[in-house]
Design a protein around this motif. Sequence first.
Motif, PDB file in Angstrom:
ATOM      1  N   ASN A  31       0.849  -1.190   0.000  1.00  0.00           N
ATOM      2  CA  ASN A  31       0.000   0.000   0.000  1.00  0.00           C
ATOM      3  C   ASN A  31       0.885   1.241   0.000  1.00  0.00           C
ATOM      4  OD1 ASN A  31      -2.481  -1.406   0.183  1.00  0.00           O
ATOM      5  ND2 ASN A  31      -2.119  -1.735   2.360  1.00  0.00           N
ATOM      6  N   PRO A  32       0.764   2.113  -0.994  1.00  0.00           N
ATOM      7  CA  PRO A  32       1.655   3.274  -1.101  1.00  0.00           C
ATOM      8  C   PRO A  32       1.565   4.198   0.111  1.00  0.00           C
ATOM      9  CG  PRO A  32       0.433   2.950  -3.148  1.00  0.00           C
ATOM     10  CD  PRO A  32      -0.189   2.044  -2.125  1.00  0.00           C
ATOM     11  N   SER A  33       2.708   4.431   0.749  1.00  0.00           N
ATOM     12  CA  SER A  33       2.757   5.378   1.860  1.00  0.00           C
ATOM     13  C   SER A  33       4.019   6.235   1.775  1.00  0.00           C
ATOM     14  CB  SER A  33       2.733   4.629   3.199  1.00  0.00           C
ATOM     15  OG  SER A  33       3.870   3.807   3.337  1.00  0.00           O
ATOM     16  N   PHE A  34       4.677   6.184   0.621  1.00  0.00           N
ATOM     17  CA  PHE A  34       5.971   6.833   0.437  1.00  0.00           C
ATOM     18  C   PHE A  34       5.840   7.989  -0.558  1.00  0.00           C
ATOM     19  CE2 PHE A  34      10.139   7.261  -1.578  1.00  0.00           C
ATOM     20  CZ  PHE A  34      11.019   7.169  -0.517  1.00  0.00           C
ATOM     21  N   SER A  35       6.568   9.061  -0.311  1.00  0.00           N
ATOM     22  CA  SER A  35       6.560  10.184  -1.249  1.00  0.00           C
ATOM     23  C   SER A  35       7.942  10.822  -1.322  1.00  0.00           C
ATOM     24  CB  SER A  35       5.525  11.240  -0.842  1.00  0.00           C
ATOM     25  OG  SER A  35       5.892  11.862   0.377  1.00  0.00           O
ATOM     26  N   TYR A  36       8.255  11.340  -2.501  1.00  0.00           N
ATOM     27  CA  TYR A  36       9.487  12.100  -2.702  1.00  0.00           C
ATOM     28  C   TYR A  36       9.125  13.400  -3.404  1.00  0.00           C
ATOM     29  CZ  TYR A  36      13.853  13.752  -4.726  1.00  0.00           C
ATOM     30  OH  TYR A  36      14.917  14.542  -5.103  1.00  0.00           O
ATOM     31  N   ASN A  37       9.598  14.525  -2.848  1.00  0.00           N
ATOM     32  CA  ASN A  37       9.357  15.838  -3.432  1.00  0.00           C
ATOM     33  C   ASN A  37      10.632  16.297  -4.125  1.00  0.00           C
ATOM     34  OD1 ASN A  37       9.213  18.810  -3.657  1.00  0.00           O
ATOM     35  ND2 ASN A  37       7.269  18.571  -2.569  1.00  0.00           N
ATOM     36  N   PHE A  38      10.600  16.339  -5.470  1.00  0.00           N
ATOM     37  CA  PHE A  38      11.810  16.699  -6.215  1.00  0.00           C
ATOM     38  C   PHE A  38      12.074  18.203  -6.217  1.00  0.00           C
ATOM     39  CE2 PHE A  38       8.371  16.171  -9.370  1.00  0.00           C
ATOM     40  CZ  PHE A  38       8.366  17.411  -9.978  1.00  0.00           C
ATOM     41  N   LYS A  39      11.104  19.002  -5.808  1.00  0.00           N
ATOM     42  CA  LYS A  39      11.343  20.442  -5.688  1.00  0.00           C
ATOM     43  C   LYS A  39      12.078  20.768  -4.388  1.00  0.00           C
ATOM     44  CE  LYS A  39       7.391  21.917  -8.502  1.00  0.00           C
ATOM     45  NZ  LYS A  39       8.223  22.469  -9.601  1.00  0.00           N
ATOM     46  N   LYS A  40      11.820  19.976  -3.358  1.00  0.00           N
ATOM     47  CA  LYS A  40      12.467  20.182  -2.060  1.00  0.00           C
ATOM     48  C   LYS A  40      13.569  19.165  -1.796  1.00  0.00           C
ATOM     49  CE  LYS A  40       8.188  21.961   0.012  1.00  0.00           C
ATOM     50  NZ  LYS A  40       7.179  21.754   1.097  1.00  0.00           N
ATOM     51  N   ASP A  41      13.611  18.109  -2.605  1.00  0.00           N
ATOM     52  CA  ASP A  41      14.578  17.013  -2.448  1.00  0.00           C
ATOM     53  C   ASP A  41      14.460  16.382  -1.059  1.00  0.00           C
ATOM     54  OD1 ASP A  41      16.553  15.181  -2.969  1.00  0.00           O
ATOM     55  OD2 ASP A  41      18.219  16.565  -2.582  1.00  0.00           O
ATOM     56  N   VAL A  42      13.268  15.921  -0.730  1.00  0.00           N
ATOM     57  CA  VAL A  42      13.043  15.225   0.534  1.00  0.00           C
ATOM     58  C   VAL A  42      12.090  14.056   0.303  1.00  0.00           C
ATOM     59  CG1 VAL A  42      13.459  17.197   2.046  1.00  0.00           C
ATOM     60  CG2 VAL A  42      11.154  16.798   1.160  1.00  0.00           C
ATOM     61  N   TYR A  43      12.327  12.957   1.017  1.00  0.00           N
ATOM     62  CA  TYR A  43      11.400  11.828   0.971  1.00  0.00           C
ATOM     63  C   TYR A  43      10.880  11.545   2.368  1.00  0.00           C
ATOM     64  CZ  TYR A  43      15.042   8.638   2.786  1.00  0.00           C
ATOM     65  OH  TYR A  43      15.998   8.019   3.556  1.00  0.00           O
ATOM     66  N   LYS A  44       9.743  10.882   2.421  1.00  0.00           N
ATOM     67  CA  LYS A  44       9.126  10.536   3.697  1.00  0.00           C
ATOM     68  C   LYS A  44       8.244   9.305   3.514  1.00  0.00           C
ATOM     69  CE  LYS A  44       7.584  11.026   7.975  1.00  0.00           C
ATOM     70  NZ  LYS A  44       8.451  10.857   9.165  1.00  0.00           N
TER      71      LYS A  44
END
Length: 352
Positions: A44-57
């Motif tokens: 179940n997807p619970s992961f994200s990466y923001n390429f504008k801020k360069d952060v994952y969670k």
Amino acid sequence: MGFAHKHLSEAQLIDIASSLFKITSKDMNRGELHGLCPIHGESNPSFSYNFKKDVYKCLSCNADGDLLRLWCEVNHYGQKDGFRLFCEKYGIETKPERHPLSSPGGLDSSTPGASSPPPSPELTHEQIVAQMNLAWEKFPALPAAMVARLEKERGWSRKWIEILDLRLETWRLSKKGELYQVKEPVKIAIPIRDGNLVNICLYQQGSKRFKIMPFAKTVGVSRLFPSKPSFDKSPVLLCEGHSDTICALSHSFNAITQTVKLKNWPPEHLAPFKNLDVVIAYDADKPGQKYAAFAAEALQKTAKSVRLVQWPAFMGKDETGAIPDDHGQDLTDFFVRHGKSAEDLQALIDSA
């Protein structure tokens, strides 16, 4: 902004991120890539990466950081080698001794799978371990009603609940690093030991999200549970997760698991399996079988033999025999939902 963001374009960040985890949805305006966590393995997807801020969670395992950290984790590199190889691969000119992961809370080359900085700046890792041990001494044995429910619904025996010293989580670590008492405790505390207590995995039966969590981020690296298989009993049954492992142990199998599934197995995870026969019994779904293949590949040069259990058709397969994309049945379902016996599982092991 992370290190990669300072040296690479957003298009490059997206391309690298796409190679590290399965993306299920995108929000290009906000710079969000959503998908499956590559660190702990999930359906179940619970992961994200923001390429504008360069952060994952990851909302499930609480892993976080920047793209460089994620690249090192997925490829199983320590801080020095990972930084150097990342720079070489993507043509970044910089001095290795200035790598950003050397700061406090960065990846430690001696700790495969290390993922997150401490939950708060108030406590060091050593202090968190001390608080964890203090909390553990306060945890009581599981209530009789909970034990009875676990026997019925999870196939855990009282014998193994006592052997593994499972307890009730009654104290928790706050963001400020202080212990506080849980008002309505429901989580089962599973001690992870490597000689000493190195983590407490907190399991909540029936929870769809945050089903199992480490006591704190800094102690949440992947380890074997129990710490090693029995050397006088073969084969070793490699299960997917704590619950299935306890269920298998309760049915007299020599079971073991990784507290966090890994694509690349570190040497300390492989060593206990040397010259042993291993049978992998991961979940009957695509994510489970994907990680079963990773495990088989990792173990084949260490173990005496490696086999995979082929779950029967009643374990959720469709009319074509294909396994589901996710939410497949597992070893616990085999025993509890379908009422099968240890002899039935042994037959599957014999024919694996």
